[in-house]
Design an enzyme around this catalytic site. Structure first.
Site, PDB file in Angstrom:
ATOM      1  N   ASP A   1       0.830  -1.210   0.000  1.00  0.00           N
ATOM      2  CA  ASP A   1       0.000   0.000   0.000  1.00  0.00           C
ATOM      3  C   ASP A   1       0.867   1.263   0.000  1.00  0.00           C
ATOM      4  OD1 ASP A   1      -2.330   1.439  -0.003  1.00  0.00           O
ATOM      5  OD2 ASP A   1      -2.777   1.157   2.118  1.00  0.00           O
TER       6      ASP A   1
ATOM      7  N   ARG B   1      -0.461   9.266  -9.967  1.00  0.00           N
ATOM      8  CA  ARG B   1      -0.568   7.999  -9.229  1.00  0.00           C
ATOM      9  C   ARG B   1       0.032   6.831 -10.018  1.00  0.00           C
ATOM     10  NH1 ARG B   1      -3.918   7.665  -4.890  1.00  0.00           N
ATOM     11  NH2 ARG B   1      -4.263   5.463  -5.311  1.00  0.00           N
TER      12      ARG B   1
ATOM     13  N   HIS C   1       2.394   3.526  -9.062  1.00  0.00           N
ATOM     14  CA  HIS C   1       2.142   2.100  -9.329  1.00  0.00           C
ATOM     15  C   HIS C   1       3.315   1.479 -10.090  1.00  0.00           C
ATOM     16  CE1 HIS C   1      -1.704   2.452  -7.559  1.00  0.00           C
ATOM     17  NE2 HIS C   1      -2.271   3.129  -8.532  1.00  0.00           N
TER      18      HIS C   1
ATOM     19  N   ARG D   1     -12.161   2.220  -8.182  1.00  0.00           N
ATOM     20  CA  ARG D   1     -11.309   3.396  -8.437  1.00  0.00           C
ATOM     21  C   ARG D   1     -11.634   3.981  -9.814  1.00  0.00           C
ATOM     22  NH1 ARG D   1      -5.433   2.568  -5.649  1.00  0.00           N
ATOM     23  NH2 ARG D   1      -6.224   1.822  -3.667  1.00  0.00           N
TER      24      ARG D   1
ATOM     25  N   LEU E   1      10.544 -20.369  -4.563  1.00  0.00           N
ATOM     26  CA  LEU E   1       9.639 -19.418  -3.904  1.00  0.00           C
ATOM     27  C   LEU E   1       8.266 -19.524  -4.549  1.00  0.00           C
ATOM     28  CD1 LEU E   1       9.281 -16.841  -2.002  1.00  0.00           C
ATOM     29  CD2 LEU E   1       9.626 -15.509  -4.088  1.00  0.00           C
TER      30      LEU E   1
ATOM     31  N   ARG F   1       2.007  -4.561   6.364  1.00  0.00           N
ATOM     32  CA  ARG F   1       1.244  -3.553   5.617  1.00  0.00           C
ATOM     33  C   ARG F   1       2.063  -2.274   5.571  1.00  0.00           C
ATOM     34  NH1 ARG F   1      -4.999  -2.195   4.732  1.00  0.00           N
ATOM     35  NH2 ARG F   1      -4.647  -0.540   3.232  1.00  0.00           N
TER      36      ARG F   1
HETATM   37  C1  IPE Z   1      -5.396  -2.663  -0.101  1.00  0.00           C
HETATM   38  O1  IPE Z   1      -5.072  -1.324  -0.269  1.00  0.00           O
HETATM   39  C2  IPE Z   1      -5.414  -3.362  -1.427  1.00  0.00           C
HETATM   40  C3  IPE Z   1      -4.099  -3.516  -2.065  1.00  0.00           C
HETATM   41  C4  IPE Z   1      -2.957  -3.156  -1.565  1.00  0.00           C
HETATM   42  C5  IPE Z   1      -4.137  -4.154  -3.354  1.00  0.00           C
HETATM   43  P1  IPE Z   1      -6.201  -0.214  -0.463  1.00  0.00           P
HETATM   44  O2  IPE Z   1      -5.488   1.075  -0.628  1.00  0.00           O
HETATM   45  O3  IPE Z   1      -7.146  -0.605  -1.514  1.00  0.00           O
HETATM   46  O4  IPE Z   1      -6.968  -0.290   0.943  1.00  0.00           O
HETATM   47  P2  IPE Z   1      -7.798   0.808   1.727  1.00  0.00           P
HETATM   48  O5  IPE Z   1      -8.774   1.380   0.743  1.00  0.00           O
HETATM   49  O6  IPE Z   1      -6.823   1.840   2.205  1.00  0.00           O
HETATM   50  O7  IPE Z   1      -8.426   0.081   2.863  1.00  0.00           O
HETATM   51  C1  IPE Z   2      -1.521   0.294  -3.429  1.00  0.00           C
HETATM   52  O1  IPE Z   2      -1.301   1.649  -3.420  1.00  0.00           O
HETATM   53  C2  IPE Z   2      -1.809  -0.245  -4.806  1.00  0.00           C
HETATM   54  C3  IPE Z   2      -3.184  -0.743  -4.985  1.00  0.00           C
HETATM   55  C4  IPE Z   2      -4.140  -0.725  -4.101  1.00  0.00           C
HETATM   56  C5  IPE Z   2      -3.505  -1.291  -6.280  1.00  0.00           C
HETATM   57  P1  IPE Z   2      -2.517   2.694  -3.396  1.00  0.00           P
HETATM   58  O2  IPE Z   2      -2.901   2.991  -4.792  1.00  0.00           O
HETATM   59  O3  IPE Z   2      -3.613   2.210  -2.525  1.00  0.00           O
HETATM   60  O4  IPE Z   2      -1.806   3.958  -2.757  1.00  0.00           O
HETATM   61  P2  IPE Z   2      -2.422   4.964  -1.708  1.00  0.00           P
HETATM   62  O5  IPE Z   2      -2.974   4.155  -0.574  1.00  0.00           O
HETATM   63  O6  IPE Z   2      -3.502   5.714  -2.423  1.00  0.00           O
HETATM   64  O7  IPE Z   2      -1.293   5.826  -1.302  1.00  0.00           O
HETATM   65 MG    MG Z   3      -4.050   2.429  -0.572  1.00  0.00          MG
END
Ligand code: IPE
Ligand code: IPE
Ligand code: MG
Length: 246
Positions: free
Chosen positions: A26, A39, A43, A77, A137, A190
């Site tokens: 995350d 963003r 990624h 999203r 792995l 996390r």
């Molecule tokens: C959890 O992260 C899902 C992944 C890392 C793929 P999110 O960013 O979607 O979770 P929330 O919305 O903060 O709970």
């Molecule tokens: C995790 O990063 C990737 C996915 C959930 C796909 P985020 O996209 O949730 O990044 P933040 O939480 O918005 O910073």
């Molecule tokens: Mg996130």
């Protein structure tokens, strides 16, 4: 090939290496925002980091790595972001799978491929087939994955198989999950400082050690993974029992 010349030596000799590490990757969006980038750049950096963490898992002797790549809720999203993420998954599968396979990585998918673009489904299936005999792995990619959806999927399959209530045990239930046959995660990491599970491995992680870290996923490097393992070694796992008498 991994260039280890610049890597800091890390002492693993006195550590118990967790067999199964699960990571909620995350913070890609916030990593990008902090740099004034879109963003999608976050990624992309996240995908590059995954490569480094897989290398570190192989180096440390971790046997199973489960990563949360895309949740059932992430479809909500903006369409542009979802499309961008699918593009990255497809590219990673195209460009990295041969190297990963040469490294001994066996790819598994946790989740539901229906609803995913057919071309991407095909790439996932091919990657699983290509790597199925590797055993260094196991890399479980939770993609279009949700813990609740997984449990419903398992219950539906058990009903379809005519499982009787009295036959149902925890181990039979586990055998209907996407992680069938694999041990539960020892540790769930996390990144990005969030303190929630977000529908990840809600059955399997019942007794996992949780390790939240403030690092955003693209910054969670080999040394951060090492720190997580050190922290894991400082935990006392009791599984509901009383601590050992000293
Ligand atoms: C959890 O992260 C899902 C992944 C890392 C793929 P999110 O960013 O979607 O979770 P929330 O919305 O903060 O709970
Ligand atoms: C995790 O990063 C990737 C996915 C959930 C796909 P985020 O996209 O949730 O990044 P933040 O939480 O918005 O910073
Ligand atoms: Mg996130």
């Amino acid at each position: 090939m991994v260039n280890r010349a610049h890597q800091k030596p890390l002492d693993l000799s006195s550590l118990t290496i967790p067999t199964h590490v699960a990571i909620i990757m995350d913070g890609n969006g916030r990593w990008a925002k902090k740099r004034g980038l879109p963003r999608q750049a976050g990624h992309r950096a996240g995908a590059e980091n995954l490569r480094r963490i897989i290398n570190a898992c192989v180096e440390f002797g971790i046997k199973i790595l489960t990563i949360y790549a895309f949740s059932t809720e992430n479809w909500g999203r903006p369409e542009r972001e979802v499309r961008g993420l699918m593009k990255i998954f497809a590219r990673v599968l195209d460009q990295e799978i041969d190297d990963l396979s040469a490294q001994g990585v066996c790819l598994h998918h946790l989740g539901d491929l229906t609803g995913v673009e057919p071309a991407l489904q095909e790439k996932v299936r091919r990657a699983i087939e290509l790597t199925k005999h590797n055993d260094r792995l196991i890399l479980n990619v939770a993609f279009n994955y949700g813990g609740r959806a997984e449990i419903l999927h398992a219950v539906r399959a058990m009903l379809a198989d005519g499982i009787k209530p009295e036959q149902l045990t925890e181990s039979l239930f586990s055998s209907y999950l996407f992680t069938a046959g694999l041990p539960d995660p020892d540790i769930v990491v996390r990144t990005s400082g969030e303190l929630r599970i977000s529908n990840f491995l809600i059955w399997q992680a019942a007794y996992a050690e949780y390790y939240p870290t403030p690092a955003y996923w693209p910054d969670f490097d080999r040394e951060e993974l090492y720190k997580a393992i050190v922290a894991f070694n400082q935990r006392e796992r009791r599984f509901g029992l009383v601590p050992d008498e000293k």
